[in-house]
Scaffold this motif. Structure first.
Motif: not given
Length: 494
Positions: A395-417
């Protein structure tokens, strides 16, 4: 003994300064050591060898509420990174390939800041991972029970399990049941669908599925974290052999949450009809008053067949039903969670028609009782899928890969509001009490993982995906054909 140790030290010293080539005499010294000291573990030169019985000492980092209560600051003692003791070269289970399918809609365009912000109106919270820390921006939208807290807690545990391995990212999360991003509105190449995480989706929606909150405990129903539940259900399975169980189909739940469940109750056994089913209404308020004595999941592996039926959307009960090694009679669902797409009819479960539930359930039980070896094998396969391919590490591996693959698609730099706050295990667990605090303590990852995540398999190519889906469709069609033949033969006899 003293003479042997003196000799060893002397020879090692001479070897160190280069006077003796110890490798030439290693075999002789090893035999000598085995004769003089039989239980001594001999160490070859320049090679570290550990006894098989010696386990590495792992440091644990328990919940530190004292530190949190002093200044409401997350402790900084937990490791920021780790080196796994057992590198993992295994490939993740097949259902991980659906990660690629869920993110396919953003593969060409990427995920822009504008797309992300369009998800805000649906979300309960924004979650940011930045430089190994997690921040949350909460929205006023009401969240059912404590779903949002335990979902956040689960992602915090992922960072404790794999410290230093998650990239910077921002996601929006909706903790309600049903998907809200319809695919039909985003068919143009430039339509920019909003990426929104939730617990389930359907084939007409683009919502990104994520493991539900109950993997870390569900205090409102006395359901413990997943590791504990798997252990308990495994023990429950041992109490009776499958062939010795009650030869009927069993279901317990709340029938008021959907018309599908209300319709299912028509199939219950009465004085006038027998569909080979035993259906029970679950009253959670009453269960809480009597200490949940009649709702322990591990006590419900007592029938040969277990029925799964969706609720308002998918149902959390799904994984617990499959975990009993009885065949799951799976009533066709309009929704899917993160793992069910990897399961196959007639292999992991038995498909039940949503349009004619009673007859379909009756046939399933009759077929199973007349093909006991095949029915038992289906139950075992479904249960093994849950206990192995869906154990907490996966389950942890699934979340890990899901978030990593999602992050590869980001076209912006994350910021903390400015309105976001840092969260950690202590900030979420320490203010709580009762079962909620107990389950968070129980679900705490006290140490980093022993190994790396499993290796994400590649996406399906179009033909592979088509073949896989057809396999599932054809297996279900075959069961429908058998059902039709069964009832036609009964009608002729009458």
């Amino acid at each position: 003994m003293l003479l042997f140790l003196f000799l060893t030290i002397t020879v090692s010293s001479l070897s160190f300064v280069g006077w003796i080539d110890l490798a030439k005499y290693s075999v002789h010294l090893k035999k000598k050591a085995e004769i003089m000291v039989p239980n001594l573990f001999f160490i070859e030169p320049y090679k570290k060898v550990e006894s098989q019985s010696m386990k590495p000492q792992i440091l644990e980092y328990p919940l530190d509420c004292n530190a949190w209560n002093k200044n409401n600051t997350c402790p900084s003692t937990y490791p920021k990174s780790y080196k796994p003791l057992n590198p993992n070269n295994s490939t993740c289970p097949e259902y991980f390939r659906w990660i690629h399918e869920d993110l396919r809609h953003w593969k060409k365009t990427g995920i822009t800041r504008e797309m992300l912000e369009k998800s805000k109106k649906y979300a309960h919270f924004r979650l940011i991972i930045l430089d190994g820390k997690i921040y949350i921006e909460r929205y006023a939208k009401y969240s059912i029970e404590t779903r949002h807290l335990f979902t956040m807690y689960g992602i915090v545990q992922l960072l404790r399990f794999y410290p230093g391995k998650l990239p910077n990212l921002e996601i929006m999360f909706d903790t309600d049941d049903r998907p809200v991003i319809p695919e039909r509105k985003f068919r143009r190449p430039d339509s920019g669908p909003p990426p929104l995480f939730r617990y389930c989706s359907d084939w007409q929606s683009l919502d990104i599925v994520f493991p539900d909150w109950s993997f870390w405990g569900w205090g409102e129903t006395n359901i413990r974290p997943w590791r504990s539940m798997l252990k308990n259900i495994k023990e429950g399975n041992k109490r009776s052999k499958w062939k010795d169980r009650i030869p009927f189909a069993y279901w317990r739940g709340n029938p008021l949450v959907s018309h599908v469940r209300k319709d299912l109750t028509k199939c219950n056994v009465t004085d006038k009809q027998n569909w080979d089913t035993l259906l029970y209404t679950q009253d959670w308020k009453n269960q809480s008053k009597i200490g949940y004595k009649e709702s322990n999941i591990e006590d419900q592996c007592t029938h040969r067949y277990k029925i799964y039926v969706e609720g308002w959307a998918w149902s959390v009960s799904e994984k617990y039903i499959f975990a009993c090694d009885s065949p799951t009679l799976y009533i066709e669902s309009h929704f899917y969670d993160f793992f069910i797409r990897g399961m196959i009819p007639q292999q992991h479960y038995w498909p039940i028609s949503d349009n004619d539930k009673c007859k379909s359930l009756k046939f399933a039980v009759q077929w199973g009782n007349n093909h006991t070896h095949k029915a038992e094998a289906i139950g075992k396969a479904g249960s093994e899928f849950i206990h192995e391919d869906m154990k907490m590490e996966r389950v942890f591996d699934y979340i890990y890969h899901l978030l990593n693959e999602y992050a590869k698609l980001q076209r912006f730099d994350p910021i903390v509001p400015q309105s976001a706050t840092e969260i950690c295990s202590e900030s979420l667990a320490c203010p709580l009490d009762g079962l909620w605090r107990k389950f968070m303590e129980e679900g705490l990852e006290k140490s980093p993982s022993y190994s790396d995540p499993c290796i994400l398999p590649p996406p399906y190519d179009p033909q592979q995906l088509k073949t896989f889906v057809e396999q599932k469709v054809n297996a279900t069609k075959q069961v429908r054909s058998w059902e039709s033949e069964y009832w036609s033969s009964l009608n002729k006899k009458q």
